[in-house]
Design an enzyme around this catalytic site. Sequence first.
Site, mmCIF file in Angstrom:
data_model
loop_
_atom_site.group_PDB
_atom_site.id
_atom_site.type_symbol
_atom_site.label_atom_id
_atom_site.label_comp_id
_atom_site.label_asym_id
_atom_site.label_seq_id
_atom_site.Cartn_x
_atom_site.Cartn_y
_atom_site.Cartn_z
ATOM 1 N N LYS A 61 33.391 -7.144 33.201
ATOM 2 C CA LYS A 61 33.811 -8.468 33.652
ATOM 3 C C LYS A 61 33.785 -9.498 32.514
ATOM 4 C CE LYS A 61 33.695 -7.400 38.249
ATOM 5 N NZ LYS A 61 33.356 -5.968 38.256
HETATM 6 C C1 LIG Z 1 33.838 -4.895 39.012
HETATM 7 C C2 LIG Z 1 33.491 -3.530 38.551
HETATM 8 C C3 LIG Z 1 34.339 -2.421 38.812
HETATM 9 C C4 LIG Z 1 35.589 -2.534 39.653
HETATM 10 O O1 LIG Z 1 36.585 -3.297 39.019
HETATM 11 P P1 LIG Z 1 37.844 -3.818 39.859
HETATM 12 O O2 LIG Z 1 38.607 -4.683 38.929
HETATM 13 O O3 LIG Z 1 37.253 -4.589 40.996
HETATM 14 O O4 LIG Z 1 38.600 -2.636 40.301
HETATM 15 C C5 LIG Z 1 33.990 -1.196 38.270
HETATM 16 N N1 LIG Z 1 32.861 -1.038 37.551
HETATM 17 C C6 LIG Z 1 32.014 -2.070 37.289
HETATM 18 C C7 LIG Z 1 30.777 -1.814 36.503
HETATM 19 C C8 LIG Z 1 32.298 -3.354 37.772
HETATM 20 O O5 LIG Z 1 31.440 -4.365 37.510
#
Ligand SMILES: *Cc1c(COP(=O)(O)O)cnc(C)c1O
Length: 497
Positions: free
Chosen positions: A113
Site C-alpha cells: 500500500k
Molecule cells: C491490500 C493487500 C492485498 C490486496 O490488494 P488489493 O489491491 O485489495 O487486491 C494483498 N496483500 C496485502 C499484504 C495487502 O495489504
Amino acid sequence: MFYKSTRDSSISVDSATAISQGISAEGGLFLPSEIPSITLDEIKAMADMSYADRAFNVFKKYLTDFTDAEIHYCTDNAYTTKNFDTENIAEIAHLFDGTYMLELWHGPTCAFKDMALQILPYFLTTSIKKLNVDKKVVILVATSGDTGKAALEGFKDVEGTQIMVFYPEDGVSPMQKRQMTTQEGGNVGVCAIKGNFDDCQNGVKAIFTDSEVKEKLSSGGYMFSSANSINWGRLVPQIVYYVSSYATLVADGQIELGEKINIVVPTGNFGNILAGYYAKKMGVPIGKLICASNVNKVLTDFIDTGIYDKNREFYATCSPSMDILISSNLERLLYLVTGEDDSLIRDWFSQLSTNGRYEVNDTVKQVMKEEFFGGFCNDVDTKKTIKDIYDKYGYTCDTHTAVAVKVYQDYKAQTGDTTKTIIASTASPYKFSASVLEAIDGKVSNIDEYDMVNILNERSNMSIPKSLAELKDKERRFSGSIEKTDMKSFVLENLGL
Ligand SMILES: *Cc1c(COP(=O)(O)O)cnc(C)c1O
C-alpha cells in the site's frame, strides 16, 4: 485526457478533480477516458532511470492537467530512500528459473500500500492547490490493518490535511495495532471500534453522506476525500511498478524486449491486479493476469462462471488483507470490457447492493477467461507453500504472497504455460510473523510479537525493517475503543466542529 465515471459516462473532469473528489457524486468510480500507450522504446529507455523518473514518465500520460514540475514534485518527494529502504524502491528477487518476486513492501509500513499511499498526499494537495480550493481535506479510512497504517504514514503532518483511521478492536494483528496506536503526527487520529471491519466501513460511509456532518464540515472549511483504492490517485501509482519491473527485467537481460510475461497478484479489492491490466493495455507485453484469492474466493468463482455472488460465508484467514467479499475495483474493469456501458454497470451494481449478486453477459465472460486466470488457496496450503519456498529456495515470504505462489503453481500444473512470470509480493513476512513462523517451524509459538520477529530474523536472514524494530520503544498515543454509534461524534470532535 479527462476522467469519466463508471456509472455516468457523460461526466468529464480533469485528474485533479477526480483525485480530490475520490469518488464520483453518483457513486461511480473515476477512470481515464482512454488508456494511454507506452512503446517498447520508451520502456527500454527506462533502463537507466530512477524509480521516481520512471513514475514521472507514466504519470505524465495520465495526469495531463498536471505540469511537469508538479509531477516531479510528487515523484521526487515520495520515491526516495527517506521513505523506502532500498534505492530501487521496488525490488525484484529471483525465486527460481523464470519466476520473479516483485517486492513491493520496502516502504515505511512494510506492505505494498505504501507504493501508492506515499505519493497520494502529494497528488491530493497538488490537486487542491490547482483547483484553487481553499479547504482543508479530511481523510477518513476504515481499515482491516494495512491501508490504515500506510495512509497514516503518508498523510502525517501533510499541511492542509487531517486523517482519521478506524479499525476493528479485535480484527487486526498485534503488530498492525501497535503500528497504528503509536502513530506520530499532529494531524492524525486513530480509533478502535467495538465491532468488525464492516462496522468501521459502514460507519465511515454513513459519515460521508450524513447531511449534518456535511453542513458542519463545509462551514468549518473542510472537505472529505478518500485514501481507499476507489480513488484513482491510488490506482495510477500501481501501474508504475508493472511497467518499471518489465524495464528492469529487460535491462538485466532476464527477458528480451517484447517478450511476454505473466503476472500473478494476490487479490482482495481487485486494485493491484487492475493496475496490471492497465499496464498490459498500455502496451507492456503481459500475457495472463493470474488472480489469486484466499478462501474468500468470490473472484475465482466470478472468473470461472461470470457470476459475482457475495452471499456466502466470510472467513477470517491468515491472509487478512484479502478477506473481502466486495472487490470494488472490479467495477472499473467491467466498465472497460463492456465497452464503457454505464447503464449495464448501474444495473449490475444495483443488483449487487440489493441481492448481493449479478451475472455478466457472454462477452464479458469470454474476456475474463481470455485475460485472467483465477485460483484460490486455503490457509493450510498457504503455510505449506511458505515452508516449501523456504526449504527449497531459502526465501521467506508472507502469507498473502504465498497465496499467489500457490495459485501460480496450480496454474502452471494445469496449463503447462512456462512463460516467465512476475509474482507481486505484497507484504514483508515480518508483518505477519506469527503465521510465517508457524509455517516454518510447524508449531504455534506462544511468545510475544517482538520475540517472534527476532526468531524470524534468525530463520530468514532478512534484516528486520527499521520501522517495525522501532515500534517496541514507541510511545502509545491512542488507546481505548468506542462504540460504532459514536464514530460521528468522534469525527466532529476531532475537527473541533
Ligand atoms: C491490500 C493487500 C492485498 C490486496 O490488494 P488489493 O489491491 O485489495 O487486491 C494483498 N496483500 C496485502 C499484504 C495487502 O495489504
